[in-house]
Write a protein that holds these residues in place. Structure first.
Motif: not given
Length: 626
Positions: A195-203, A213-215, A361-363
């Motif tokens: 599940q690499q698709c569920r990771l956060p990425y920088d565009l 950033s980190q979405e 931001e998510v918590g």
């Protein structure tokens, strides 16, 4: 012109084990799909053969079918084991096998129907015609297809079409994602997706400018097509599939019941068009609500329909791949550790909350004390900004409802008690299948009743206890002078008749074993309708000698080994309908604004760098390892 009979509509539910499969049946499934002991696309959800045997026996009482997923690509050293396993699955009573690997069609198979997995990447009319010609008896369409595309395929083929209606989405076309294999050596086509698709990425753009950033830019929301079931049926879908072979039992109970109720309502409105594919009536001890089960937010995933208002603005949840749950409202104020929501929804102690701040931001936090009217104390000191959107992703009260027996399924029967010259006759039949009828009699010297109570007799013959039957029609048919009937005699006659009907239902089997499966091995594949692809490259997922033979007989000139066996430098690692240009607001077709960043764009994560490419004519995005 002959009158067309109503089309059977199947609600297909997932199960990871025997207990979950039983829950799916009780909560409304017409069919259940479950993993083979090995070689399933959810490697953690295999089911032992003995459990499969017990499940098929129980399911067939209600006319429920059991489909077994054996839908990974296979290696040469596994072919003999797989062929033997398929025979075992058939002997266990399974109604169909869901497969991806075309090598299976060259095996010596029992007469078990084959269903073409969504991993077969069926997106075009030609794809479906090819699979139909090959002998597949049900075709699982790609999730990416909208109702118009389903309608075109339905007009061209005669096999039932299966479509996904609920659950997690793969961002890539199924069967065409190699990102997990490339990055972690865990193949999605072998049931081990990381599940690499569920990771956060920088565009970032080609100049190194950070756009996002980190979405979670590749993480789709979950599918929910409950509101368009009628459109899907009208388009030709006959099997409505719920995703979730790794999901918990409460998810399966809730979502299956939700779609059962929606589907029953449609069938009741259009009995001339549709009928249910299995038997039984359901009662529920709870109110189904899909927002209370695991979800990342919902999308209908109806991309590129003719009506622009139906196109989704986005299909991803950039904030988190975790369960979002049901929206409760915004946080309006806090004071001395007590938080107040804009909505007055009642919370419970222990509820799980997810919040998204105004800055994205998510918590998450649990409720320590629910104070009523949307007020609560969190389980730990925390600063949740005012204006944050708050969701409940763990509803303790709802979960308690589902942890108890929450539904039952009974077969409605008709019962008739009548008098013979030498005793009593009790007949019993299935309301939905009147030809399945039994009777038992008892010799008895009958005397006229002094005070005949017909309603009491009707009540007595209707007492079917905890059997799978429920009396829907009860008839006491005495001609002439009504006799006196001892209740003890009547109770024994009812018991014998009920047991006889149960045996009849148990022995009843639909004649749906497949002659096509037996013919597959000797099929002249050169006569089949071709698929659109001209080359059998690595995306054909050829991983064994039987699959190679299959493509040779089809006339494919170039045959390339599966990516798992021979990684290709510069290969396309993912093809998706999700478009990051569209997500940013720069779709060339719909939004018409030029992209203000230097292309190519890249997704970057922990040293990983994925280059994006766009085909705006086909509305597809591609990922490549840079």
């Amino acid at each position: 012109m002959p009158i067309k009979s109503p089309r059977p509509i199947e609600l297909l539910a997932p199960a990871k084990d025997l207990e979950t499969a039983r829950a799916a049946i009780q909560h409304g499934a017409d069919a259940v799909y479950i993993g083979a002991p090995k070689f399933g696309a959810r490697s953690a959800a295999g089911v032992p053969l003995e459990d499969l045997r017990r499940l098929t026996q129980e399911a067939h009482l209600y006319g429920v079918r059991i489909y077994v997923a054996l839908n990974t690509i296979l290696y040469d050293h596994e072919l003999s084991e797989v062929e033997s396993l398929i025979w075992d699955i058939w002997r266990a009573g399974a109604d169909a096998l869901i497969v991806q690997d075309m090598g299976v069609t060259k095996m010596n198979l029992p007469p078990i129907p084959l269903h073409a997995s969504t991993q077969c990447d069926t997106t075009e009319v030609e794809d479906a015609l090819h699979l139909e010609g090959l002998g597949f008896e049900q075709i699982v369409l790609a999730r990416e297809l909208n109702v118009e595309q389903v309608r075109r395929i339905y007009a061209a083929v005669s096999r039932p079409l299966e479509v996904f209606v609920h659950g997690a989405l793969c961002v890539s076309y199924s069967g065409r994602c190699y990102l997990s294999e490339e990055e972690t050596k865990r193949s999605a086509n072998r049931g081990a997706c990381s599940q690499q698709c569920r990771l956060p990425y920088d565009l970032v753009d080609s100049q190194g400018q950070v756009i996002r950033s980190q979405e979670h830019l590749l993480s789709p929301m979950d599918l929910n097509r409950a509101e368009i079931l009628e459109e899907l049926l009208a388009a030709g879908a006959s099997s409505l599939k719920i995703e979730g072979r790794l999901k918990g039992i409460s998810y399966v109970k809730n979502i299956t019941a939700h779609y059962r109720q929606r589907l029953d309502s449609i069938i009741a409105q259009h009995p001339e068009l549709y009928r249910r594919a299995s038997l039984g009536r359901h009662t529920y001890e709870f109110t189904p609500n899909p927002y209370k089960s695991f979800n990342r937010g919902f999308t209908q995933y109806q991309l590129h329909l003719a009506t622009p208002q139906r196109h989704n603005d986005t299909i991803i949840n950039p904030y988190s791949p975790k369960s979002q749950g049901e929206y409760l409202g915004t946080l309006t104020r806090s004071s001395k550790g007590v938080y107040q929501l804009s909505d007055t929804t009642d919370l419970s102690n222990g509820d799980g909350l997810l919040y998204i701040t105004p800055h994205g931001e998510v918590g998450g936090v649990n409720v320590n004390r629910a104070l009523g009217s949307g007020a609560f104390q969190p389980a730990r000191p925390i600063d949740i900004p005012r204006g944050s959107r708050v969701f409940r992703n763990q509803d303790q009260a709802f979960e308690r409802q589902l942890s108890s027996p929450s539904a039952s399924r009974r077969l409605p029967v008709g019962i008739r008690l009548s008098q013979l010259s030498w005793g009593l006759l009790l007949e019993m039949w299935l309301i939905d299948m009147p030809r399945l009828r039994v009777s038992r009699s008892t010799a008895l010297e009958l005397e006229p009743a002094k005070k005949f109570d017909q309603e009491r007799l009707r009540s007595e013959i209707s007492k079917l206890g905890d059997s799978i039957f429920v009396a829907e029609e009860s008839i006491v048919d005495f001609s002439g002078q009504a006799p006196f009937v001892p209740l003890s005699i009547l109770g024994e006659l009812r018991r014998m008749t009920t047991q006889a009907l149960l045996r009849a239902v148990t022995l009843y089997r639909r004649p749906d074993r497949s002659a096509r499966t037996l013919a597959m091995k000797h099929l002249d594949r050169s006569t089949l309708p071709p698929r659109p692809r001209l080359l059998a490259d690595y995306k054909a997922n050829i991983s064994n000698r039987l699959a190679r033979e299959h493509y040779q007989e089809l006339g494919y000139e170039q045959q390339q080994a599966a990516y798992e066996l021979a990684p290709v430098s510069g290969a396309e690692l993912m093809c998706t309908k999700h478009c990051i240009r569209h997500y940013l607001g720069y779709c060339t077709r719909e939004q018409g604004k030029p992209l203000p960043y230097s292309e190519p764009l890249y997704l970057c994560q922990r040293g990983q760098r994925l280059r994006l490419s766009f085909d705006c004519v086909k509305c597809q995005m591609f990922l490549y390892k840079d």
